[in-house]
Design a protein around this motif. Structure first.
Motif, PDB file in Angstrom:
ATOM      1  N   GLY A 185     -10.055   8.850 -29.934  1.00  0.00           N
ATOM      2  CA  GLY A 185      -9.071   8.963 -28.867  1.00  0.00           C
ATOM      3  C   GLY A 185      -9.685   9.434 -27.563  1.00  0.00           C
ATOM      4  O   GLY A 185     -10.906   9.440 -27.381  1.00  0.00           O
ATOM      5  N   ASP A 186      -8.839   9.848 -26.649  1.00  0.00           N
ATOM      6  CA  ASP A 186      -9.254  10.308 -25.324  1.00  0.00           C
ATOM      7  C   ASP A 186      -8.788  11.746 -25.154  1.00  0.00           C
ATOM      8  O   ASP A 186      -7.606  12.007 -24.925  1.00  0.00           O
ATOM      9  CB  ASP A 186      -8.661   9.410 -24.246  1.00  0.00           C
ATOM     10  CG  ASP A 186      -9.174   9.746 -22.847  1.00  0.00           C
ATOM     11  OD1 ASP A 186      -9.870  10.769 -22.704  1.00  0.00           O
ATOM     12  OD2 ASP A 186      -8.878   8.982 -21.907  1.00  0.00           O
ATOM     13  N   SER A 187      -9.715  12.686 -25.274  1.00  0.00           N
ATOM     14  CA  SER A 187      -9.343  14.100 -25.194  1.00  0.00           C
ATOM     15  C   SER A 187      -8.965  14.520 -23.780  1.00  0.00           C
ATOM     16  O   SER A 187      -8.338  15.566 -23.592  1.00  0.00           O
ATOM     17  CB  SER A 187     -10.488  14.981 -25.713  1.00  0.00           C
ATOM     18  OG  SER A 187     -11.692  14.693 -25.039  1.00  0.00           O
ATOM     19  N   THR A 188      -9.319  13.720 -22.768  1.00  0.00           N
ATOM     20  CA  THR A 188      -8.959  14.081 -21.390  1.00  0.00           C
ATOM     21  C   THR A 188      -7.464  13.907 -21.137  1.00  0.00           C
ATOM     22  O   THR A 188      -6.945  14.405 -20.137  1.00  0.00           O
ATOM     23  CB  THR A 188      -9.746  13.236 -20.382  1.00  0.00           C
ATOM     24  OG1 THR A 188      -9.393  11.852 -20.540  1.00  0.00           O
ATOM     25  CG2 THR A 188     -11.242  13.396 -20.594  1.00  0.00           C
ATOM     26  N   LYS A 189      -6.763  13.202 -22.018  1.00  0.00           N
ATOM     27  CA  LYS A 189      -5.332  12.972 -21.840  1.00  0.00           C
ATOM     28  C   LYS A 189      -4.476  13.979 -22.608  1.00  0.00           C
ATOM     29  O   LYS A 189      -3.245  13.870 -22.596  1.00  0.00           O
ATOM     30  CB  LYS A 189      -4.972  11.555 -22.281  1.00  0.00           C
ATOM     31  CG  LYS A 189      -5.604  10.465 -21.411  1.00  0.00           C
ATOM     32  CD  LYS A 189      -5.190   9.078 -21.872  1.00  0.00           C
ATOM     33  CE  LYS A 189      -5.814   8.000 -20.992  1.00  0.00           C
ATOM     34  NZ  LYS A 189      -5.427   6.634 -21.441  1.00  0.00           N
ATOM     35  N   LEU A 190      -5.102  14.927 -23.270  1.00  0.00           N
ATOM     36  CA  LEU A 190      -4.338  15.930 -24.003  1.00  0.00           C
ATOM     37  C   LEU A 190      -3.526  16.814 -23.062  1.00  0.00           C
ATOM     38  O   LEU A 190      -3.964  17.123 -21.948  1.00  0.00           O
ATOM     39  CB  LEU A 190      -5.272  16.805 -24.835  1.00  0.00           C
ATOM     40  CG  LEU A 190      -5.817  16.224 -26.138  1.00  0.00           C
ATOM     41  CD1 LEU A 190      -6.794  17.202 -26.764  1.00  0.00           C
ATOM     42  CD2 LEU A 190      -4.693  15.905 -27.118  1.00  0.00           C
ATOM     43  N   LYS A 191      -2.363  17.242 -23.534  1.00  0.00           N
ATOM     44  CA  LYS A 191      -1.515  18.129 -22.760  1.00  0.00           C
ATOM     45  C   LYS A 191      -1.074  19.307 -23.628  1.00  0.00           C
ATOM     46  O   LYS A 191      -0.977  19.190 -24.855  1.00  0.00           O
ATOM     47  CB  LYS A 191      -0.276  17.378 -22.254  1.00  0.00           C
ATOM     48  CG  LYS A 191      -0.585  16.243 -21.287  1.00  0.00           C
ATOM     49  CD  LYS A 191       0.689  15.556 -20.827  1.00  0.00           C
ATOM     50  CE  LYS A 191       0.385  14.423 -19.851  1.00  0.00           C
ATOM     51  NZ  LYS A 191       1.627  13.741 -19.412  1.00  0.00           N
ATOM     52  N   LYS A 192      -0.800  20.416 -22.987  1.00  0.00           N
ATOM     53  CA  LYS A 192      -0.283  21.573 -23.714  1.00  0.00           C
ATOM     54  C   LYS A 192       1.036  21.209 -24.382  1.00  0.00           C
ATOM     55  O   LYS A 192       1.882  20.525 -23.804  1.00  0.00           O
ATOM     56  CB  LYS A 192      -0.062  22.748 -22.767  1.00  0.00           C
ATOM     57  CG  LYS A 192      -1.321  23.421 -22.280  1.00  0.00           C
ATOM     58  CD  LYS A 192      -0.966  24.650 -21.450  1.00  0.00           C
ATOM     59  CE  LYS A 192      -2.194  25.370 -20.951  1.00  0.00           C
ATOM     60  NZ  LYS A 192      -1.848  26.576 -20.164  1.00  0.00           N
ATOM     61  N   GLY A 193       1.197  21.674 -25.611  1.00  0.00           N
ATOM     62  CA  GLY A 193       2.420  21.416 -26.346  1.00  0.00           C
ATOM     63  C   GLY A 193       2.390  20.156 -27.173  1.00  0.00           C
ATOM     64  O   GLY A 193       3.335  19.885 -27.926  1.00  0.00           O
ATOM     65  N   ALA A 211      -0.853  21.390 -39.317  1.00  0.00           N
ATOM     66  CA  ALA A 211      -0.327  20.843 -38.071  1.00  0.00           C
ATOM     67  C   ALA A 211      -0.014  21.964 -37.095  1.00  0.00           C
ATOM     68  O   ALA A 211       0.226  23.109 -37.475  1.00  0.00           O
ATOM     69  CB  ALA A 211       0.928  20.018 -38.342  1.00  0.00           C
ATOM     70  N   GLY A 212       0.004  21.607 -35.811  1.00  0.00           N
ATOM     71  CA  GLY A 212       0.333  22.566 -34.767  1.00  0.00           C
ATOM     72  C   GLY A 212       0.364  21.861 -33.428  1.00  0.00           C
ATOM     73  O   GLY A 212       0.468  20.636 -33.358  1.00  0.00           O
ATOM     74  N   ILE A 213       0.255  22.638 -32.378  1.00  0.00           N
ATOM     75  CA  ILE A 213       0.281  22.068 -31.038  1.00  0.00           C
ATOM     76  C   ILE A 213      -0.967  22.490 -30.265  1.00  0.00           C
ATOM     77  O   ILE A 213      -1.667  23.430 -30.645  1.00  0.00           O
ATOM     78  CB  ILE A 213       1.531  22.509 -30.252  1.00  0.00           C
ATOM     79  CG1 ILE A 213       1.523  24.040 -30.060  1.00  0.00           C
ATOM     80  CG2 ILE A 213       2.795  22.039 -30.933  1.00  0.00           C
ATOM     81  CD1 ILE A 213       2.571  24.528 -29.076  1.00  0.00           C
ATOM     82  N   VAL A 214      -1.239  21.776 -29.188  1.00  0.00           N
ATOM     83  CA  VAL A 214      -2.311  22.149 -28.273  1.00  0.00           C
ATOM     84  C   VAL A 214      -1.839  23.359 -27.476  1.00  0.00           C
ATOM     85  O   VAL A 214      -0.820  23.300 -26.783  1.00  0.00           O
ATOM     86  CB  VAL A 214      -2.667  20.986 -27.336  1.00  0.00           C
ATOM     87  CG1 VAL A 214      -3.697  21.425 -26.312  1.00  0.00           C
ATOM     88  CG2 VAL A 214      -3.181  19.796 -28.137  1.00  0.00           C
ATOM     89  N   SER A 215      -2.563  24.462 -27.586  1.00  0.00           N
ATOM     90  CA  SER A 215      -2.176  25.691 -26.892  1.00  0.00           C
ATOM     91  C   SER A 215      -2.755  25.770 -25.490  1.00  0.00           C
ATOM     92  O   SER A 215      -2.143  26.344 -24.583  1.00  0.00           O
ATOM     93  CB  SER A 215      -2.636  26.911 -27.698  1.00  0.00           C
ATOM     94  OG  SER A 215      -2.151  26.863 -29.017  1.00  0.00           O
ATOM     95  N   ALA A 216      -3.954  25.222 -25.311  1.00  0.00           N
ATOM     96  CA  ALA A 216      -4.612  25.238 -23.998  1.00  0.00           C
ATOM     97  C   ALA A 216      -5.708  24.187 -24.003  1.00  0.00           C
ATOM     98  O   ALA A 216      -6.203  23.789 -25.064  1.00  0.00           O
ATOM     99  CB  ALA A 216      -5.190  26.618 -23.692  1.00  0.00           C
ATOM    100  N   ILE A 217      -6.073  23.733 -22.838  1.00  0.00           N
ATOM    101  CA  ILE A 217      -7.173  22.787 -22.700  1.00  0.00           C
ATOM    102  C   ILE A 217      -8.218  23.376 -21.762  1.00  0.00           C
ATOM    103  O   ILE A 217      -7.929  24.271 -20.967  1.00  0.00           O
ATOM    104  CB  ILE A 217      -6.689  21.420 -22.174  1.00  0.00           C
ATOM    105  CG1 ILE A 217      -5.895  21.592 -20.882  1.00  0.00           C
ATOM    106  CG2 ILE A 217      -5.851  20.704 -23.221  1.00  0.00           C
ATOM    107  CD1 ILE A 217      -5.451  20.286 -20.260  1.00  0.00           C
TER     108      ILE A 217
END
Length: 495
Positions: A185-193, A211-217
């Motif tokens: 995938g493309d990690s630059t497109k990740l967003k919080k949540g 499983a979980g969510i992205v907390s910060a980038i």
């Protein structure tokens, strides 16, 4: 804690308003709710089963082995002797009655023997159909055997194609064909949540999904890379496994946890897959990673310093030392300069500079903006090649080449002329990396060793000769300078 009691009608009105607000927020976020007016609004939690079915078969378990010396008798270097305790009391030549001849005190020591033992368990994932597997460097480092087990139960012995300790990335390969790689995938497109999954072998439990969510980038932890921070449960054994988005694509490589107990405490860190794949490309092509360097030591810019020197904000990397005759010195960089842009890329914080410079091809000539005496000056710098990870620290600027760890557990480098002038010393060596036994004695990178026993240290080469002559049966005394203070430290060399 205080509790506020409300009337029943008021409670109903508040609950109704809250339900409407939640429904509007979920709708705007692309989530669905139960729209029946008589039912309580419910969140439609994503169904992860399809993603797991698509990706689980490409995640592997990795176990490693290492060689350790065979433990000998605690009373001597030779094999176990039932009469050794008597000799401790009655002398080394003691022999029981009826045994022939005295014990040979100077008998040759038998050669050191080793045995192979399990070392650890980690995870990895397939990135090509012909058997290339991506994992963490710390999963396979210092091992003499790497064994990969697929979800089918079939096991392969793997070989290391290349490793990069700076980014904690390793590329290994098994002799197999027709494997199913995970899509990248493309990690630059990740967003919080954003929802993400981790698949791995925590505590050796294969194919465990959390499983979980992205907390910060772009989480800066002082390492060479910005990390993806999540609240996905990651534990020992998950290292090297994939972080996967809901499209079934790898967006990160699970690498670290922040914990006071050694187990999961709500914060895990993953290497962005974009950065990891750039490393993989070099490892596959050359077996190593080549990075750029400019030969500076840097520090952060505080608000007070920024105001004092006229910078609009506390951004950039403050140059604290310039390597003599290095790329930066040849370009005209001076101590006290603040590097604000490199090759057109803004330096927002100190740690940005090593990452951007490291990603620049050695030999390239690029523009670099520095803030000096109230104005910006553009310099042209020819990027040099960075030594291996064992030779220089990544987060605090580049250093000259360091030799291999010695009997004291130290890797040292030449002391720069600027530091020698500042400390008013003529020789010495600077500590670049610390292992045991020096670590137990309290030595740290940046310390300067000026004397060992009664011998003044003048250079890394002379230091190496002095250390090579030390006896492992006697502690050596080192005179060490740290900051503006000096002290004697004793270290017993390892065999």
């Amino acid at each position: 804690m205080q509790f506020i009691r409300l009337g029943s009608n008021r409670v109903k009105r508040i609950a109704a308003c809250a339900a409407v607000g939640v429904a509007m927020a979920l709708t705007s976020a692309g989530m669905t709710v139960n729209a029946q007016p008589s039912a309580t609004p419910t969140l439609a939690v994503p169904d992860f089963t399809q993603v797991v079915e698509q990706t689980e078969g490409s995640v592997v378990n990795i176990r490693t082995t290492e060689s350790v010396p065979v433990r000998r008798s605690p009373m001597g270097p030779g094999p176990s002797d039932p009469y050794e305790m008597f000799r401790w009391f009655f002398g080394p030549d003691f022999m029981p009655p009826g045994m022939p001849g005295p014990r040979q005190r100077n008998a040759p020591t038998p050669p050191e023997q080793e045995r192979t033992v399990p070392r650890g368990v980690g995870s990895g994932f397939i990135i090509s159909s012909d058997g290339y597997i991506l994992t963490n460097n710390h999963v396979v480092a210092k091992s003499n055997g790497i064994f990969v087990t697929l979800t089918s139960g079939k096991e392969y012995k793997a070989k290391v194609i290349g490793t990069d300790p700076r980014t904690d990335v390793a590329l290994i390969k098994i002799d197999a064909q027709g494997l199913t790689p995970l899509p990248i995938g493309d990690s630059t497109k990740l967003k919080k949540g954003q929802w993400v999954l981790a698949i791995g072998s925590p505590f050796g439990l294969d194919s465990t999904v959390t499983a979980g969510i992205v907390s910060a980038i772009n989480r800066d932890t002082g390492d060479y890379l910005p990390f993806i921070q999540t609240d996905v449960a990651v534990n020992p054994g998950n290292s090297g496994g994939p972080l996967i988005n809901l499209a079934g694509q790898v967006v990160g490589v699970n690498s670290q946890i922040i914990s006071q107990s050694g187990g999961f405490m709500g914060i895990s860190l993953a290497i962005p897959i974009d950065e990891a794949m750039r490393v993989v490309d070099q490892l596959k092509a050359h077996g190593k990673v080549t990075r750029g360097r400019i030969g500076v030591q840097i520090g952060s810019v505080s608000e007070d310093v920024a105001k004092a020197i006229g910078l609009e904000s506390a951004k950039g990397a403050m140059v604290s030392n310039v390597e003599p005759n290095g790329p930066a010195a040849q370009a005209g960089v001076r101590s006290g300069d603040v590097i604000t842009r490199f090759d057109g890329k803004q330096i927002s914080q100190m740690s940005d500079l090593p990452r951007i410079v490291g990603g620049t091809k050695p030999g390239s000539r690029v523009p670099m903006d520095v803030w000096r005496k109230g104005k910006t000056i553009t310099l042209q710098v020819k990027v040099g090649e960075m030594p291996s990870a064992d030779e220089a620290g990544a987060g605090q600027g580049e250093q000259p080449k360091a030799e291999a760890a010695d009997a004291l557990g130290l890797k040292v480098i030449e002391v720069s002329d600027t530091v020698r002038e500042k400390l008013d010393i003529k020789g010495g060596v600077q500590v670049a990396q610390v292992e045991e036994p020096a670590a137990a004695a309290g030595l740290a990178p940046g310390d300067i060793i000026i004397t060992i026993n009664d011998v003044d240290i003048t250079s890394p080469a002379q230091y190496a000769k002095v250390v090579a002559g030390l006896s492992p049966s006697r502690a050596a005394a080192l005179l060490v300078i740290r900051g503006d203070q000096s002290q004697w430290v004793t270290i017993t060399p390892r065999k």
